[in-house]
Design a protein around this motif. Structure first.
Motif, PDB file in Angstrom:
ATOM      1  N   MET A  70       0.836  -1.207   0.000  1.00  0.00           N
ATOM      2  CA  MET A  70       0.000   0.000   0.000  1.00  0.00           C
ATOM      3  C   MET A  70       0.870   1.255   0.000  1.00  0.00           C
ATOM      4  SD  MET A  70      -2.855  -1.284   2.758  1.00  0.00           S
ATOM      5  CE  MET A  70      -3.898   0.173   2.637  1.00  0.00           C
ATOM      6  N   ARG A  71       1.925   1.248   0.808  1.00  0.00           N
ATOM      7  CA  ARG A  71       2.816   2.410   0.867  1.00  0.00           C
ATOM      8  C   ARG A  71       3.481   2.656  -0.491  1.00  0.00           C
ATOM      9  NH1 ARG A  71       8.171   2.393   1.508  1.00  0.00           N
ATOM     10  NH2 ARG A  71       8.126   0.202   2.118  1.00  0.00           N
ATOM     11  N   ASN A  72       3.943   1.576  -1.133  1.00  0.00           N
ATOM     12  CA  ASN A  72       4.572   1.728  -2.435  1.00  0.00           C
ATOM     13  C   ASN A  72       3.581   2.192  -3.495  1.00  0.00           C
ATOM     14  OD1 ASN A  72       7.136   0.929  -1.539  1.00  0.00           O
ATOM     15  ND2 ASN A  72       6.655  -1.242  -1.820  1.00  0.00           N
ATOM     16  N   ALA A  73       2.325   1.749  -3.379  1.00  0.00           N
ATOM     17  CA  ALA A  73       1.301   2.194  -4.320  1.00  0.00           C
ATOM     18  C   ALA A  73       1.069   3.692  -4.188  1.00  0.00           C
ATOM     19  CB  ALA A  73      -0.002   1.437  -4.077  1.00  0.00           C
ATOM     20  N   MET A  74       1.096   4.218  -2.959  1.00  0.00           N
ATOM     21  CA  MET A  74       0.924   5.656  -2.749  1.00  0.00           C
ATOM     22  C   MET A  74       2.115   6.433  -3.302  1.00  0.00           C
ATOM     23  SD  MET A  74      -2.029   6.080  -1.384  1.00  0.00           S
ATOM     24  CE  MET A  74      -1.975   7.735  -0.718  1.00  0.00           C
ATOM     25  N   LYS A  75       3.322   5.909  -3.134  1.00  0.00           N
ATOM     26  CA  LYS A  75       4.510   6.577  -3.667  1.00  0.00           C
ATOM     27  C   LYS A  75       4.471   6.611  -5.191  1.00  0.00           C
ATOM     28  CE  LYS A  75       8.497   5.409  -1.996  1.00  0.00           C
ATOM     29  NZ  LYS A  75       9.606   4.545  -1.535  1.00  0.00           N
ATOM     30  N   ARG A  76       4.096   5.473  -5.798  1.00  0.00           N
ATOM     31  CA  ARG A  76       4.043   5.426  -7.259  1.00  0.00           C
ATOM     32  C   ARG A  76       2.985   6.383  -7.797  1.00  0.00           C
ATOM     33  NH1 ARG A  76       4.575  -0.164  -6.288  1.00  0.00           N
ATOM     34  NH2 ARG A  76       2.342  -0.427  -6.590  1.00  0.00           N
ATOM     35  N   ARG A  77       1.854   6.472  -7.095  1.00  0.00           N
ATOM     36  CA  ARG A  77       0.784   7.364  -7.539  1.00  0.00           C
ATOM     37  C   ARG A  77       1.235   8.819  -7.503  1.00  0.00           C
ATOM     38  NH1 ARG A  77      -2.741   8.457 -11.142  1.00  0.00           N
ATOM     39  NH2 ARG A  77      -4.679   9.406 -10.429  1.00  0.00           N
ATOM     40  N   LYS A  78       1.979   9.198  -6.451  1.00  0.00           N
ATOM     41  CA  LYS A  78       2.450  10.586  -6.367  1.00  0.00           C
ATOM     42  C   LYS A  78       3.496  10.856  -7.440  1.00  0.00           C
ATOM     43  CE  LYS A  78       2.607  12.843  -2.556  1.00  0.00           C
ATOM     44  NZ  LYS A  78       2.923  13.392  -1.208  1.00  0.00           N
ATOM     45  N   GLU A  79       4.390   9.890  -7.674  1.00  0.00           N
ATOM     46  CA  GLU A  79       5.383  10.076  -8.732  1.00  0.00           C
ATOM     47  C   GLU A  79       4.699  10.216 -10.080  1.00  0.00           C
ATOM     48  OE1 GLU A  79       9.299   7.940 -10.771  1.00  0.00           O
ATOM     49  OE2 GLU A  79       8.250   6.956  -9.115  1.00  0.00           O
ATOM     50  N   GLU A  80       3.676   9.396 -10.318  1.00  0.00           N
ATOM     51  CA  GLU A  80       2.929   9.494 -11.565  1.00  0.00           C
ATOM     52  C   GLU A  80       2.298  10.872 -11.707  1.00  0.00           C
ATOM     53  OE1 GLU A  80      -0.496   6.907 -13.939  1.00  0.00           O
ATOM     54  OE2 GLU A  80      -0.401   6.866 -11.752  1.00  0.00           O
ATOM     55  N   ARG A  81       1.754  11.411 -10.618  1.00  0.00           N
ATOM     56  CA  ARG A  81       1.150  12.739 -10.636  1.00  0.00           C
ATOM     57  C   ARG A  81       2.196  13.814 -10.929  1.00  0.00           C
ATOM     58  NH1 ARG A  81      -2.780  14.540 -12.047  1.00  0.00           N
ATOM     59  NH2 ARG A  81      -2.474  16.381 -10.751  1.00  0.00           N
ATOM     60  N   ILE A  82       3.396  13.666 -10.360  1.00  0.00           N
ATOM     61  CA  ILE A  82       4.452  14.657 -10.585  1.00  0.00           C
ATOM     62  C   ILE A  82       4.801  14.751 -12.065  1.00  0.00           C
ATOM     63  CG2 ILE A  82       6.912  15.110 -10.225  1.00  0.00           C
ATOM     64  CD1 ILE A  82       6.544  14.058  -7.358  1.00  0.00           C
TER      65      ILE A  82
END
Length: 296
Positions: A70-82
């Motif tokens: 779950m933590r990695n999914a949140m990190k990937r989502r923010k990177e994708e948004r950036i």
């Protein structure tokens, strides 16, 4: 409700003079309405269902795998948004889908015709364009498929090297879940770093109908050059938060992680430039030209 903030950018001003001792100094206009950007906080999150037996049997190692995912999914989502924000808001410096040839990249085929690929002169022009906006290039961002093209190019491959003449830092970037934090970066002779991320724009198996056409189905991506000292603004209303609650009817426990934030490129996108619709293929631009001068 949603938290909203506006960030104006403004044009540079110049000091005047010389002025006489009793002369009034004219007022300068910062032009605050130019490139006004808005941040609107939204909620992002992920939820999973965990069997109650995992909790009852104290299977904490297994539970930690859920939480890590779950933590990695949140990190990937923010990177994708950036990188989506950079792709959407950066000033478009090159676009091979536009009809005017002045907007195209300088890569060429083996027959010396423009073929929509990326040339080292494009990177130099983008760095110069960013400097003309008043910013200093610090990073170039590419998709892994575009990184492979860089490595095969006679000029761009040398720009992947650093220190000691031809360089001491070769090749393979490390694998990881988050290319922002796992060190997937290289220094290049311009003193900038290369970030390799799978979230950089890439369209597979498409055909351009305008611009640099005639190559059939191909992969097209973007190359972004940015100044990380004037990069992304993040407005956070609620940091990473975890909630959990039981579902007795299904004998499970729901675990949710969410955060509330929004992202924005600084100065209305002037702190970054992007080259769009770059064909992922070899650039055959000649490294040098030999002229035969006949002896009279």
């Amino acid at each position: 409700g949603a938290k909203i903030m506006q960030f104006p950018s403004f044009a540079g001003i110049r000091a005047g003079g010389p002025f006489a001792p009793t002369q009034e100094i004219p007022e300068s206009d910062l032009g605050f309405t130019l490139h006004t950007s808005e941040l609107r906080v939204r909620k992002w999150g992920v939820r999973v269902a965990v069997e109650e037996d995992i909790i009852k049997d104290s299977q904490w190692d297994l539970l930690s795998l859920y939480l890590d995912a779950m933590r990695n999914a949140m990190k990937r989502r923010k990177e994708e948004r950036i990188w989506f924000e950079y792709e959407d808001k950066s000033q478009v410096f090159i676009d091979n889908s536009l009809t005017a040839s002045t907007n195209w990249s300088k890569g060429r085929s083996s027959g010396n015709a423009l073929n929509g690929t990326f040339d080292h002169e494009d990177l130099i022009d983008m760095i110069a364009g960013l400097g003309a906006n008043g910013f200093t290039a610090s990073h170039v961002v590419v998709h892994p498929l575009m990184w492979a093209v860089f490595q095969k190019d006679p000029f761009l491959s040398f720009q992947m090297l650093w220190k000691g003449g031809m360089g001491q830092h070769f090749g393979s970037y490390p694998q990881g879940k988050d290319s922002i934090t796992d060190g997937s970066q290289f220094m290049v002779p311009f003193g900038i770093q290369t970030i390799v991320t799978p979230f950089q724009a890439m369209t597979l198996g498409t055909t351009l109908t305008t611009g640099v056409t005639g190559f059939g189905s191909a992969n097209y991506g973007s190359v972004t050059v940015l100044d990380d000292n004037a990069g992304i603004i993040e407005l956070v209303q609620e940091g990473l938060t975890m909630k959990e609650w039981p579902d007795n009817a299904r004998d499970i426990r729901s675990i949710q992680i969410h955060e509330k934030y929004d992202l924005m490129v600084v100065d209305g996108g002037r702190s970054s430039v992007v080259a769009k619709n770059i064909r992922v293929d070899r650039n055959w631009q000649a490294a040098f030209t030999i002229r035969n001068i006949p002896v009279s």
